[in-house]
Design a protein around this motif. Structure first.
Motif, short mmCIF file in Angstrom:
data_model
loop_
_atom_site.label_atom_id
_atom_site.label_comp_id
_atom_site.label_asym_id
_atom_site.label_seq_id
_atom_site.Cartn_x
_atom_site.Cartn_y
_atom_site.Cartn_z
N CYS A 94 0.83 -1.20 0.00
CA CYS A 94 0.00 0.00 0.00
C CYS A 94 0.86 1.25 0.00
O CYS A 94 0.37 2.35 -0.19
N ALA A 95 2.19 1.10 0.22
CA ALA A 95 3.09 2.24 0.31
C ALA A 95 4.17 2.13 -0.76
O ALA A 95 4.81 1.09 -0.90
N VAL A 96 4.34 3.21 -1.54
CA VAL A 96 5.32 3.24 -2.62
C VAL A 96 6.04 4.58 -2.62
O VAL A 96 5.59 5.53 -1.99
N VAL A 97 7.15 4.63 -3.35
CA VAL A 97 7.86 5.89 -3.55
C VAL A 97 8.02 6.07 -5.05
O VAL A 97 8.46 5.16 -5.75
N VAL A 98 7.63 7.25 -5.55
CA VAL A 98 7.70 7.55 -6.97
C VAL A 98 8.78 8.61 -7.19
O VAL A 98 8.89 9.56 -6.41
#
Length: 149
Positions: A94-98
Motif C-alpha cells: 500500500c506504500a510506494v515511492v515515486v
C-alpha cells in the motif's frame, strides 16, 4: 491469430548486488515507482511510471533490485489498500515511492543517513526513526527494506 512475443526474465549480476530484469532494463532518468517486494526477500520492485504514450511497459513491474536510488522522491500511500490491510490483517503493498531513477544496485551514498520506515500497523505515514512524517525527498536510497534520505 497473431502470436504474442515471449518475454523471458534475465538475471544480470552487477557488482555483488543482483538486478533481475523482468520486462526490460530500467533506464536512468525515467519515472518509476519503487516498493518492498513482499514475496522476493531482500528485493525491491521497480514499476514503470512513464506515460503510456512513451512506454509500452507503463504500469508494469520492469525489474527487481537489492538497492535503488531515486531523485525527486514522493512517498505515497493508497488509502483503500491501507484500510484493507487493517481490516483483513493481511500483508499487501500500500506504500510506494515515486521518482526519477538515479541508479540500481549502487553503493549507499554517504550523505543519505536518515532512515525512513513504513509499517501500517504502527503509523499511517512513512516516518523517520525520530517519528517525523516524510512525504517528499530530494533523493532516496533503498536498501535492506529501508529508505534513506
Amino acid at each position: 491469430m497473431r502470436e504474442q512475443p515471449v518475454i523471458r526474465a534475465a538475471l544480470i549480476l552487477l557488482r555483488s548486488d543482483i538486478m533481475i530484469v523482468k520486462q526490460r532494463e530500467p533506464q536512468i532518468g525515467e519515472r518509476v515507482e519503487v516498493y518492498v517486494n513482499l514475496n522476493k526477500q531482500g528485493l525491491f520492485s521497480i514499476l514503470d511510471r512513464e506515460p503510456k504514450s512513451k512506454s509500452p511497459t507503463s504500469g508494469k513491474v520492469i525489474a527487481y533490485a537489492e538497492s535503488v536510488e531515486l531523485e525527486d522522491a514522493v512517498f505515497k500511500i493508497s488509502n483503500s489498500k491501507y484500510n484493507g490491510i487493517l481490516k483483513k490483517q493481511q500483508r499487501a503493498v500500500c506504500a510506494v515511492v515515486v521518482g526519477k531513477l538515479l541508479s540500481i544496485d549502487g553503493s549507499h551514498p554517504a550523505d543519505l543517513t536518515t532512515r525512513v520506515s513504513y509499517n501500517p500497523y504502527r503509523q499511517r505515514e512513512f516516518h523517520t526513526d525520530a517519528g517525523e512524517s516524510v512525504h517528499v525527498a530530494v533523493r532516496a536510497h533503498f536498501r535492506n527494506k529501508k529508505v534513506y534520505i
